[in-house]
Design an enzyme around this catalytic site. Structure first.
Site, PDB file in Angstrom:
ATOM      1  N   ILE A  93     -44.981  69.181 -58.754  1.00 37.51           N
ATOM      2  CA  ILE A  93     -45.883  68.036 -58.902  1.00 37.51           C
ATOM      3  C   ILE A  93     -45.311  66.872 -58.105  1.00 37.51           C
ATOM      4  O   ILE A  93     -44.106  66.846 -57.804  1.00 37.51           O
ATOM      5  CB  ILE A  93     -46.064  67.601 -60.384  1.00 37.51           C
ATOM      6  CG1 ILE A  93     -44.712  67.295 -61.053  1.00 37.51           C
ATOM      7  CG2 ILE A  93     -46.821  68.647 -61.182  1.00 37.51           C
ATOM      8  CD1 ILE A  93     -44.844  66.670 -62.439  1.00 37.51           C
ATOM      9  N   SER A 142     -39.613  71.274 -49.786  1.00 38.74           N
ATOM     10  CA  SER A 142     -40.493  70.398 -49.003  1.00 38.74           C
ATOM     11  C   SER A 142     -39.662  69.785 -47.871  1.00 38.74           C
ATOM     12  O   SER A 142     -38.443  69.628 -48.020  1.00 38.74           O
ATOM     13  CB  SER A 142     -41.022  69.288 -49.907  1.00 38.74           C
ATOM     14  OG  SER A 142     -41.636  68.272 -49.140  1.00 38.74           O
ATOM     15  N   TYR A 155     -39.983  62.272 -55.895  1.00 39.98           N
ATOM     16  CA  TYR A 155     -40.299  63.625 -55.395  1.00 39.98           C
ATOM     17  C   TYR A 155     -39.208  64.068 -54.410  1.00 39.98           C
ATOM     18  O   TYR A 155     -38.705  65.192 -54.499  1.00 39.98           O
ATOM     19  CB  TYR A 155     -41.668  63.593 -54.726  1.00 39.98           C
ATOM     20  CG  TYR A 155     -42.130  64.917 -54.163  1.00 39.98           C
ATOM     21  CD1 TYR A 155     -42.506  65.966 -54.998  1.00 39.98           C
ATOM     22  CD2 TYR A 155     -42.225  65.114 -52.783  1.00 39.98           C
ATOM     23  CE1 TYR A 155     -42.948  67.181 -54.475  1.00 39.98           C
ATOM     24  CE2 TYR A 155     -42.666  66.325 -52.254  1.00 39.98           C
ATOM     25  CZ  TYR A 155     -43.028  67.355 -53.098  1.00 39.98           C
ATOM     26  OH  TYR A 155     -43.460  68.556 -52.579  1.00 39.98           O
ATOM     27  N   ALA A 157     -36.149  63.062 -54.257  1.00 38.66           N
ATOM     28  CA  ALA A 157     -34.910  63.329 -55.004  1.00 38.66           C
ATOM     29  C   ALA A 157     -34.978  64.707 -55.664  1.00 38.66           C
ATOM     30  O   ALA A 157     -34.005  65.479 -55.630  1.00 38.66           O
ATOM     31  CB  ALA A 157     -34.691  62.244 -56.061  1.00 38.66           C
ATOM     32  N   SER A 158     -36.137  65.040 -56.226  1.00 36.17           N
ATOM     33  CA  SER A 158     -36.247  66.336 -56.916  1.00 36.17           C
ATOM     34  C   SER A 158     -36.120  67.498 -55.928  1.00 36.17           C
ATOM     35  O   SER A 158     -35.450  68.497 -56.214  1.00 36.17           O
ATOM     36  CB  SER A 158     -37.569  66.422 -57.694  1.00 36.17           C
ATOM     37  OG  SER A 158     -38.677  66.497 -56.805  1.00 36.17           O
TER      38      SER A 158
HETATM   39  N1  LIG Z   1     -49.224  70.478 -50.664  1.00 36.37           N
HETATM   40  C1  LIG Z   1     -48.240  69.857 -50.026  1.00 36.37           C
HETATM   41  O1  LIG Z   1     -48.476  68.882 -49.273  1.00 36.37           O
HETATM   42  C2  LIG Z   1     -46.826  70.340 -50.175  1.00 36.37           C
HETATM   43  C3  LIG Z   1     -45.892  70.006 -49.167  1.00 36.37           C
HETATM   44  C4  LIG Z   1     -44.581  70.434 -49.318  1.00 36.37           C
HETATM   45  C5  LIG Z   1     -44.225  71.161 -50.435  1.00 36.37           C
HETATM   46  N2  LIG Z   1     -45.148  71.464 -51.393  1.00 36.37           N
HETATM   47  C6  LIG Z   1     -44.683  72.194 -52.568  1.00 36.37           C
HETATM   48  O2  LIG Z   1     -45.435  73.405 -52.667  1.00 36.37           O
HETATM   49  C7  LIG Z   1     -45.508  73.812 -54.040  1.00 36.37           C
HETATM   50  C8  LIG Z   1     -46.949  74.144 -54.379  1.00 36.37           C
HETATM   51  O3  LIG Z   1     -47.735  72.965 -54.282  1.00 36.37           O
HETATM   52  P1  LIG Z   1     -49.312  72.974 -54.001  1.00 36.37           P
HETATM   53  O4  LIG Z   1     -49.502  72.151 -52.801  1.00 36.37           O
HETATM   54  O5  LIG Z   1     -49.819  74.352 -54.050  1.00 36.37           O
HETATM   55  O6  LIG Z   1     -49.802  72.110 -55.234  1.00 36.37           O
HETATM   56  P2  LIG Z   1     -50.896  72.416 -56.365  1.00 36.37           P
HETATM   57  O7  LIG Z   1     -52.087  73.062 -55.764  1.00 36.37           O
HETATM   58  O8  LIG Z   1     -51.077  71.124 -57.081  1.00 36.37           O
HETATM   59  O9  LIG Z   1     -50.156  73.459 -57.303  1.00 36.37           O
HETATM   60  C9  LIG Z   1     -49.107  73.081 -58.151  1.00 36.37           C
HETATM   61  C10 LIG Z   1     -48.764  74.232 -59.071  1.00 36.37           C
HETATM   62  O10 LIG Z   1     -47.688  73.831 -59.947  1.00 36.37           O
HETATM   63  C11 LIG Z   1     -48.009  74.259 -61.253  1.00 36.37           C
HETATM   64  N3  LIG Z   1     -47.387  73.445 -62.301  1.00 36.37           N
HETATM   65  C12 LIG Z   1     -47.293  72.092 -62.333  1.00 36.37           C
HETATM   66  N4  LIG Z   1     -46.708  71.718 -63.498  1.00 36.37           N
HETATM   67  C13 LIG Z   1     -46.445  72.842 -64.197  1.00 36.37           C
HETATM   68  C14 LIG Z   1     -45.862  73.108 -65.462  1.00 36.37           C
HETATM   69  N5  LIG Z   1     -45.420  72.140 -66.281  1.00 36.37           N
HETATM   70  N6  LIG Z   1     -45.766  74.399 -65.875  1.00 36.37           N
HETATM   71  C15 LIG Z   1     -46.214  75.410 -65.080  1.00 36.37           C
HETATM   72  N7  LIG Z   1     -46.768  75.215 -63.865  1.00 36.37           N
HETATM   73  C16 LIG Z   1     -46.884  73.952 -63.437  1.00 36.37           C
HETATM   74  C17 LIG Z   1     -49.527  74.145 -61.305  1.00 36.37           C
HETATM   75  O11 LIG Z   1     -50.017  74.998 -62.314  1.00 36.37           O
HETATM   76  P3  LIG Z   1     -50.876  74.527 -63.591  1.00 36.37           P
HETATM   77  O12 LIG Z   1     -51.528  73.242 -63.290  1.00 36.37           O
HETATM   78  O13 LIG Z   1     -51.773  75.690 -63.825  1.00 36.37           O
HETATM   79  O14 LIG Z   1     -49.849  74.428 -64.635  1.00 36.37           O
HETATM   80  C18 LIG Z   1     -49.927  74.659 -59.938  1.00 36.37           C
HETATM   81  O15 LIG Z   1     -49.998  76.060 -59.968  1.00 36.37           O
HETATM   82  C19 LIG Z   1     -44.926  72.658 -54.852  1.00 36.37           C
HETATM   83  O16 LIG Z   1     -43.594  72.962 -55.209  1.00 36.37           O
HETATM   84  C20 LIG Z   1     -44.965  71.490 -53.886  1.00 36.37           C
HETATM   85  O17 LIG Z   1     -43.979  70.532 -54.178  1.00 36.37           O
HETATM   86  C21 LIG Z   1     -46.438  71.094 -51.276  1.00 36.37           C
END
Ligand SMILES: NC(=O)c1ccc[n+]([C@@H]2O[C@H](COP(=O)([O-])OP(=O)(O)OC[C@H]3O[C@@H](n4cnc5c(N)ncnc54)[C@H](OP(=O)(O)O)[C@@H]3O)[C@@H](O)[C@H]2O)c1
Length: 272
Positions: A93, A142, A155, A157-158
């Protein structure tokens, strides 16, 4: 036959943009994918997309911040007769806001979901990974885990913590067959990015990838098992390197974007 036939892979974030696309890629390689997330309907629709083309997946509704849910995942992994061959941490997140606008609970949530939960879940399933032998753990980080960026202080930092954890764990397990990987996407078009982030990226000329392209690259990295850290997207890949050896150059480049970033970063974030 796919490269992952006979493998069971636990994938967090499977209900999200990148995670759902990764699940389908892993299933295409004939892995059985344990789809983990809180949103049961999204998990189920991913499962159906996988099974419709002959793949295997099961859904596990779990909140990674809930110790009982993490324990349930660990028990499921421990009961797999051949162990757990893969663990992909894709849940994450973020909150795009200046630090002064980030509430305590939003700060805690980002550090907990992005860093603490992967650490605790990895520890909990380690016995099942050892049982499998040649297991792979892939952390989705990321570019912001390497390049500190305004509006994303917590974010960053995490994800920097996650990168550090994966590096240390890789070295700690170097005398075992377990492979530890860190994959860092840049901005990607998923629900994690609110409209103001899309608008800011457009104003700054920052590229945004499609989740399917990111997932394909992540699974390619998973299959290759190297390099230990992989960055997706150009020129972010270069900036990540440069930031480590010549951070002043990156400070200077980002300072030119600061006024625009501050126009878009809300002083009051989404969380409280
Ligand atoms: N999109 C970007 O720009 C980007 C860039 C760099 C890195 N990333 C990284 O890529 C990864 C995937 O992100 P995304 O872009 O696909 O975002 P997303 O579509 O918002 O998906 C986030 C996922 O995290 C899960 N999640 C969040 N809190 C949770 C909790 N407490 N327990 C279990 N699951 C939880 C959500 O599942 P539920 O809501 O079903 O719980 C969802 O499946 C993340 O680690 C993000 O930091 C994304």
């Amino acid at each position: 036959m796919g490269n992952l036939a006979g493998h069971t892979i636990l994938l967090t974030g499977a209900s999200g943009g990148i995670g759902s696309a990764m699940a389908q890629e892993l299933a295409r390689q004939q892995a059985t994918v344990m789809l983990v997330g809180r949103a049961a309907e999204s998990l189920e629709s991913t499962r159906q997309r996988i099974t419709a083309v002959g793949g295997n997946a099961i859904t596990v509704v779990a909140d990674l911040l809930n110790p009982a849910d993490r324990e349930r995942l660990a028990v499921m992994a421990s009961e797999l007769p051949s162990g757990l061959q893969g663990l992909v941490h894709c849940a994450g997140i973020n909150e795009f806001a200046l630090l002064e606008g980030q509430g305590e609970s939003a700060i805690e949530a980002q550090l907990s979901v992005n860093l603490l939960a992967p650490v605790l879940l990895t520890r909990a399933v380690l016995p099942a990974l050892h049982k499998a032998g040649n297991a792979t753990v892939l952390f989705v980080g990321s570019t912001f885990g390497t390049i500190g960026y305004p509006g994303y202080t917590v974010y960053c930092a995490s994800k920097a913590g996650l990168r550090g954890f994966s590096e240390a764990l890789r070295r700690e397990l170097a005398d075992s067959p377990i492979c530890i990987l860190y994959f860092a996407p840049r901005a990607t078009r998923t629900a994690i990015n609110p409209p103001q982030v899309e608008a800011m990226n457009q104003a700054l000329g920052n590229a945004m990838d499609l989740p399917e392209a990111v997932a394909q690259a992540a699974v390619k990295h998973y299959l290759a098992g190297k390099p230990a850290q992989c960055y997706f997207g150009w020129p972010e890949k270069l900036f990540a390197r440069m930031n480590q050896i010549m951070p002043a150059i990156v400070d200077n480049a980002i300072s030119k974007q600061l006024a625009i970033i501050k126009q878009y970063a809300s002083r009051q974030g989404r969380g409280s």
